[in-house]
Structure formats: C-alpha cells, structure tokens
Design a protein around this motif. Structure first.
Motif, mmCIF file in Angstrom:
data_model
loop_
_atom_site.group_PDB
_atom_site.id
_atom_site.type_symbol
_atom_site.label_atom_id
_atom_site.label_comp_id
_atom_site.label_asym_id
_atom_site.label_seq_id
_atom_site.Cartn_x
_atom_site.Cartn_y
_atom_site.Cartn_z
ATOM 1 N N SER A 38 -5.869 -7.956 23.309
ATOM 2 C CA SER A 38 -5.523 -9.380 23.228
ATOM 3 C C SER A 38 -5.949 -10.122 24.488
ATOM 4 N N LEU A 39 -5.820 -9.459 25.650
ATOM 5 C CA LEU A 39 -6.213 -10.106 26.901
ATOM 6 C C LEU A 39 -7.728 -10.308 26.953
ATOM 7 N N ARG A 40 -8.497 -9.335 26.455
ATOM 8 C CA ARG A 40 -9.948 -9.492 26.410
ATOM 9 C C ARG A 40 -10.337 -10.696 25.554
ATOM 10 N N LEU A 41 -9.697 -10.845 24.436
ATOM 11 C CA LEU A 41 -9.991 -11.980 23.559
ATOM 12 C C LEU A 41 -9.662 -13.297 24.253
ATOM 13 N N ALA A 42 -8.495 -13.360 24.912
ATOM 14 C CA ALA A 42 -8.089 -14.592 25.588
ATOM 15 C C ALA A 42 -9.031 -14.937 26.736
ATOM 16 N N ILE A 43 -9.424 -13.922 27.515
ATOM 17 C CA ILE A 43 -10.328 -14.169 28.649
ATOM 18 C C ILE A 43 -11.661 -14.720 28.149
ATOM 19 N N ALA A 44 -12.185 -14.120 27.062
ATOM 20 C CA ALA A 44 -13.469 -14.576 26.525
ATOM 21 C C ALA A 44 -13.374 -16.018 26.034
ATOM 22 N N TYR A 45 -12.292 -16.356 25.369
ATOM 23 C CA TYR A 45 -12.127 -17.719 24.856
ATOM 24 C C TYR A 45 -11.927 -18.712 25.995
ATOM 25 N N LEU A 46 -11.067 -18.373 26.950
ATOM 26 C CA LEU A 46 -10.771 -19.286 28.059
ATOM 27 C C LEU A 46 -11.985 -19.474 28.958
ATOM 28 N N HIS A 47 -12.802 -18.459 29.042
ATOM 29 C CA HIS A 47 -14.018 -18.602 29.847
ATOM 30 C C HIS A 47 -14.876 -19.738 29.296
ATOM 31 N N GLN A 48 -14.943 -19.867 27.982
ATOM 32 C CA GLN A 48 -15.706 -20.955 27.373
ATOM 33 C C GLN A 48 -15.036 -22.307 27.597
ATOM 34 N N GLN A 49 -13.739 -22.282 27.947
ATOM 35 C CA GLN A 49 -13.012 -23.522 28.259
ATOM 36 C C GLN A 49 -13.035 -23.819 29.757
ATOM 37 N N GLY A 50 -13.743 -23.006 30.499
ATOM 38 C CA GLY A 50 -13.849 -23.227 31.932
ATOM 39 C C GLY A 50 -12.697 -22.657 32.733
ATOM 40 N N ILE A 51 -11.942 -21.733 32.158
ATOM 41 C CA ILE A 51 -10.795 -21.121 32.843
ATOM 42 C C ILE A 51 -11.054 -19.633 32.990
ATOM 43 N N SER A 52 -10.955 -19.156 34.206
ATOM 44 C CA SER A 52 -11.173 -17.740 34.484
ATOM 45 C C SER A 52 -9.903 -17.137 35.075
ATOM 46 N N PRO A 53 -9.681 -15.854 34.893
ATOM 47 C CA PRO A 53 -8.500 -15.213 35.496
ATOM 48 C C PRO A 53 -8.591 -15.232 37.015
ATOM 49 N N GLN A 54 -7.450 -15.536 37.659
ATOM 50 C CA GLN A 54 -7.377 -15.633 39.109
ATOM 51 C C GLN A 54 -6.260 -14.733 39.632
ATOM 52 N N ALA A 55 -6.285 -14.489 40.938
ATOM 53 C CA ALA A 55 -5.193 -13.752 41.587
ATOM 54 C C ALA A 55 -3.963 -14.648 41.656
ATOM 55 N N GLY A 56 -2.794 -14.050 41.547
ATOM 56 C CA GLY A 56 -1.552 -14.812 41.554
ATOM 57 C C GLY A 56 -1.273 -15.441 42.904
ATOM 58 N N LEU A 57 -0.507 -16.539 42.894
ATOM 59 C CA LEU A 57 -0.111 -17.198 44.135
ATOM 60 C C LEU A 57 1.124 -16.530 44.732
ATOM 61 N N LEU A 58 2.040 -16.092 43.856
ATOM 62 C CA LEU A 58 3.245 -15.415 44.342
ATOM 63 C C LEU A 58 2.932 -13.997 44.807
ATOM 64 N N ASN A 59 1.976 -13.386 44.117
ATOM 65 C CA ASN A 59 1.562 -12.033 44.453
ATOM 66 C C ASN A 59 0.100 -11.896 44.069
ATOM 67 N N PRO A 60 -0.755 -11.563 45.009
ATOM 68 C CA PRO A 60 -2.186 -11.458 44.694
ATOM 69 C C PRO A 60 -2.490 -10.446 43.590
ATOM 70 N N SER A 61 -1.585 -9.534 43.342
ATOM 71 C CA SER A 61 -1.807 -8.530 42.293
ATOM 72 C C SER A 61 -1.509 -9.073 40.900
ATOM 73 N N ASN A 62 -0.880 -10.250 40.834
ATOM 74 C CA ASN A 62 -0.531 -10.823 39.535
ATOM 75 C C ASN A 62 -1.733 -11.516 38.907
ATOM 76 N N LEU A 63 -1.712 -11.625 37.587
ATOM 77 C CA LEU A 63 -2.731 -12.351 36.831
ATOM 78 C C LEU A 63 -2.325 -13.810 36.723
ATOM 79 N N ARG A 64 -3.317 -14.698 36.877
ATOM 80 C CA ARG A 64 -3.037 -16.134 36.768
ATOM 81 C C ARG A 64 -4.151 -16.801 35.978
ATOM 82 N N PHE A 65 -3.749 -17.634 35.027
ATOM 83 C CA PHE A 65 -4.657 -18.519 34.312
ATOM 84 C C PHE A 65 -4.283 -19.948 34.674
#
Length: 625
Positions: free
Chosen positions: A167-194
């Motif tokens: 499910s995450l692969r699908l979301a990343i592929a779709y969001l990439h086309q919307q100009g959104i890429s996964p980023q490191a978290g602000l609270l914790n760099p190990s966290n996933l952030r969109f």
C-alpha cells in the motif's frame, strides 16, 4: 479518606491488570465498537478496485488465473492511463500460458507487484522475476491476538534491505505524480513524513495496547468505510471492456481477489456486526491503507493520536474518583444507580467524541473502574453502617423506642466519631426505679424462681420506657436508670418539657403495670412488690464510657445523682404500690398536667442545698385534691 483510599486501590488494581494486558481485549472491543458506530466517509474517488470474484474464477475455469488472463487485464487497464496499478496476486511462479505477456506488462513503470516477507516458518513468497525492487511491496498484514486487523505495517527490515508495504508503494507512486515525496520526520528523522503529516510509529503500549508486537514500522489503520471504500468492478468487466475509461484514468487501481475460496480474507473491527461479510478481502485492506496515506498527505486528515502513559493514568484515576465520590455522597439506591449510569454514559460519550477526532483513549478501563469503585464504596458504607449500628446498639442497648431508634440511626454520622459517641452536654430527664424491700423478697424465693419473677417485672417496666420514647441506660439489679432526651440534643424548651412529661407518664404507666403484675402474682401465689421512682430534669453529660475493649453509653452529672436520691429518699414513707417523687426542676415543665403533693424543701443524701420535692399522685384530670 475512604473515597481516596478506595479509589487509589481500585486505580492501582486496574493499572496492574492493564499492565499485564488483562484489560486489552475489552479496550480493543471498545475500539471496534466505536469504529462501527463512526459514520463511513464517502468513497475515495482516487481508487478503483478490480475484484476477482467467485464468478470470475468460474468464468476462467482456472485457479490460480493464468498469466495470460492477468496480462490481458493489465493491458486493458493501461489503455485508460491509470496513475498506478497494484497487482495483489503472487506471481513468483509462471502460470502458463502467457508468461511472456505478463512479464511485459510487469515491466511497465506504473505497475507495483507483491511479495511476502519470509517469516519464522520460512513461508515467504518471492516477487515476480524481473521486477525492480522499487516496484515491489510486501502484502503482509499484522493482526492482533484476536485475529483482527487494526494496524498497518509500513516497513520491514531484513538482513539485506528495508522492504516497503504494498500500500505504501502505491501511495508513494501516486503522490510522486502530485509533487509530494516521502521526507524524514521533523519529530524524529527516522519517521516517515508526507508534506506536513508525520507518521508516528506505534509503541508496544500505544493507546490501549499493552504488549503489542510493534516490530517494524506500524501505524493504526484508520478504516475509511466498511464496504463502499471505492468504486469496484469485476475482472470480467475489465476483460470485456465494459468499464468507463474515466473510472481508470489517473486512478490507483488495485487488482486482487475478493473470492472467499481464495482465503485472502481477514477479520476487521466491522466483523462482529457483519453477518454476510464478516471478513474483509486483503486487497480491500490494502486499499484502506492507501486511502489513509492519501488523505493524510493531500487532505491533511489527522492520524490517530494517543496520550502518554501518565496522562492515561490521570484519566483513569479521575473517573474512578468520580465514581467513588458519587457512591459516597448519594445514599439513595435509585439516585446512585442513575448517577452511575449518567457518569458512564458521559465517559463513553467523551471517548467516542475524542475517537471521532482520531483520539484513542482508555474507555473500558475507566468504565470498569467507575462500577468497581461504586460497588466497593457502597459495600464499605453498608459495612460501616452495620458496624455503626452494632456500636450504637452496644452503647445504647436495645431498649429504645422505634422513634428514638430511627432518629439515632438517621443522625449516626454526626453522633458517631471514631467508633464512640462523644461526650455532649444535654438537658435531659432521668428516671430511677427500685423495688422496695427487695432483699426481703429475695429471701422468700429460690434463686431460679426469683430470676424469673424479676424478669417479669423488668420486662413490664422496660416496655413502658420504650413506649414513652426513653432509653434504658442501665439496670441496677432490681431497678433501672432510664433517660429521656438523649442522645439527641434537645435544643428548645418545648422539647425539654416533652421529655419531662414523658418521664412522668412512663412512671405512672409503670405503676399501672405493677398493679396488674401484683394481681397476677397473687393468683399464682407469688410475692407482690412495691416500687419507688425518682425523676429529675437537669443538665448532664452523655457519651461513651470505658476503654477500647469495653464501652457503654453513660450519663453523668449532678442531675443523675439527684434523681437517684429522690428514688431512695425516706424508703419507709411509702403506702402506695408505686411512689413517684420529682423535683421542682421537673415540675416546671409539666404545665399542671399532673396532680402533685408538695413535700417541701428536703435535704437529700449527699446534697448541701435543699431540693423542692413533690410526689406525683396521677393525672390532674383523674385526681381530686
């Protein structure tokens, strides 16, 4: 103090049970109920589900479906330019015919295939050969101990690499086309952030969990809807080309089986209430996760949040204290039942309101706490009431009128302090009785017969004390001390006068009962008796006397001594069956209701001052002077 102690004990026990996971099933059941009660959101228009149904399998007459069938479906979907296609079917082994055709379709850059993570039993499933790793996602789901899917697994670390969820692969592929890429978290760099949304991984004690397996990177799955998650078409519709191209264009398309015979179905929070479809297909669960990712990244939909452990402890403790307070201060059973019901309803309503705003807080635990502490406090109060009643009966004896007993019991909390009736200054009327020449009588009868004869006498005069609302303070062998006006403080002149009147009426009633007894005794050839009564109204101090091992309710003061001296004065000056002497201090309260004979100021034994003494003859209306 009882509220605090009981609440602390109940809260401590609940926290201990919660710590070992004993209350987790109830909390998870509460969670499921709130998920079912929560209204479904609109179908996610960004998704399309291509379901392989039982009818599709029968139409193809083959399972697993051939590579050619899957390749044809993918080729037809690609004609309508989907954003991304997710194939939720294992293709580690070829299913001829059509291997080459499927391999060609899997090479398309917008196709995501699946694998299964190798577990402890070495039951992993490899991805389709030739598909690059960045288009492979695992379709494993994480279930709770009861088999229900409430969590979504995003990443799994292996010895070689980090695997992404399907499910995450699908979301990343779709969001990439919307100009959104996964980023490191602000609270914790190990966290996933969109974008602005950071996905906080679950801890073993997140929410109502206490020992959940939080390995990997997990979040709580926020179900969008129980059935109408997104538009759904069948494989047959795709193969026959009978779907609207707009349903596919720019969408995330998930192709997977919904047939129960494929056994790719799971329990969800909705399962308890569903009869026909108690389980949800795996492809739909993956679609739920994809919708959650998109909603958080594009629509700023909040993720589930939880309190820290210490806040949850305060939350549980506060409700327990509230339940204990209600049980302590509300005495009426119906009122208490209503209050507890309202409190639990308010608790559940508050938890549901927070849940609607994505907050998962302890629900079952504080509800159990409210009911438990209420039961314990009520039980404690009942035990305390029984102990108080036993104490009061021990101190006051059972020789009180029903009216006095009710008044005493109603005021028990004020009267009883530390298991004692504290000393208090009162104005009361004392009544002493004694049998004339009892020593002589006792010589005429065997001890057994004497005891029976004396009990008949005491039973009769005791009954008159009860009827006239007095309290028998003590027996003095062949006599007794009765007090009128204790332990309830008589605050007005009218009340003090009423006590004095009742004492004199009691003495006259004793005289009548003794006359009846004498007549009966004569017929039975038993000795007859004469009695003396002394009555005095004045100040006394009444309360518990004795040590911790032996207590009795005592009255002390000069007024008690005077009443005793009136009874014993001039023992030989008695002609009638019952002589009743009172002092002027009692006479002033009688308001000419009784006929009296003045005896003048007398020097009573042990008294320096003279006392005005009167002999009561009877009721004023019955005596001619």
């Amino acid at each position: 103090m009882a509220i605090v102690t009981t609440s602390a004990v109940v809260t401590g026990c609940l926290l201990s049970l919660r710590q070992v996971g004993a209350l987790q099933p109830l909390e998870l059941a509460s969670y499921d109920l709130m998920v079912r009660l929560r209204p479904d959101r609109d179908a996610d228009s960004r998704l399309l589900l291509v379901a392989i149904t039982e009818s599709d399998i029968k139409a193809q007459k083959h399972w697993p479906l051939s590579d050619w069938t899957i390749a044809t479906a993918l080729q037809k979907l690609q004609q309508f330019q989907p954003s991304v296609i997710g194939l939720d079917l294992y293709r580690d082994l070829p299913q001829e015919p059509g291997k080459a055709a499927l391999t060609k379709q899997l090479q398309q850059p917008n196709v995501i295939a699946i694998t299964k993570v190798q577990d402890a039993d070495d039951l992993g499933v490899a991805p389709p050969p030739g598909v690059p790793a960045d288009r492979i996602g695992f379709n494993d789901v994480t279930s709770d101990p009861d088999g229900v899917i409430r969590r979504g697994l995003l990443f799994v670390d292996t010895d070689q690499t980090t695997l992404y969820a399907f499910s995450l692969r699908l979301a990343i592929a779709y969001l990439h086309q919307q100009g959104i890429s996964p980023q490191a978290g602000l609270l914790n760099p190990s966290n996933l952030r969109f974008g602005d949304t950071e996905f906080i991984p679950l801890e073993p004690t997140a929410g109502a969990y206490q020992s959940v397996d939080a390995n990997g990177y997990q979040i709580l799955l926020n179900y969008r809807a129980r059935s109408q998650l997104a538009r759904q078409v069948t494989l047959t519709q795709v193969l026959s080309g009978t779907i609207d191209p707009s349903w596919v264009n720019g969408k995330i398309v998930l192709l997977g089986t919904t047939a129960r015979s494929a056994r790719d179905i799971f329990l969800t929070p909705y399962s308890t209430a569903e009869k026909q479809t108690a389980s949800m297909p795996g492809v739909v669960i993956h679609a739920q996760m994809v919708s959650q990712f998109l909603g958080a990244a594009l629509n700023h939909e909040p993720l589930f949040w939880f309190w820290s452990d210490w806040v949850e402890v305060l939350w549980i403790g506060a409700w327990v204290v509230m339940g204990g307070s209600l049980a302590w201060f509300i005495r009426h059973p119906l009122g208490l039942g209503l209050a507890i019901t309202v409190t639990i309803t308010a608790l559940l309503g508050t938890c549901y309101l927070l849940f609607l705003h994505q907050g998962w807080v302890p629900t079952a635990t504080p509800a159990i706490g409210v009911m438990t502490v209420a039961i314990l406090v009520v039980s404690y109060r009942a035990q305390q009431a029984q102990r108080q009643q036993m104490m009061m009966m021990k101190l006051l004896g059972q020789n009180t009128s029903p009216e006095i007993a009710r008044a005493l019991w109603k005021s028990r909390d004020r009267l009883l302090k530390s298991g004692k009736l504290p000393g208090q200054r009162l104005t009361a009327t004392m009544l002493f009785t004694d049998i004339r020449n009892f020593s002589t009588l006792s010589e005429q009868m065997p001890p057994e017969n004497l005891l029976e004869w004396l009990n008949e006498y005491l039973s009769a005069i005791t009954e008159e004390v009860r009827v006239n609302q007095g309290i028998i303070n003590k027996f003095t062998g062949d006599g007794l001390l009765a007090v009128f006006g204790v332990p309830m403080n008589r605050l007005t002149q009218i009340e003090v006068s009423q006590d004095a009147r009742l004492a004199v009426e009691c003495a006259l009633a004793m005289r009548d009962r003794l006359q009846e007894l004498n007549q009966d005794w004569q017929q039975r050839h038993l000795p007859t008796a004469q009695m003396r009564v002394g009555i005095f109204t004045g100040p006394i101090v009444a309360g518990s006397l004795g040590g911790k091992d032996r207590l009795e309710y005592g009255v002390i003061g000069d007024s008690v001594n005077i009443a005793s001296r009136l009874e014993s004065y001039a023992k030989d000056q008695q002609l009638e069956v019952c002589r009743i002497l009172i002092a002027k201090d009692t006479l002033v309260h009688l308001q000419d209701r009784f006929a009296v004979e003045p005896w003048g100021p007398l020097a009573l034994k042990g008294k320096q001052q003279m006392i005005d003494v009167y002999r009561v003859l009877g009721y004023a209306s019955d005596v001619l002077i």
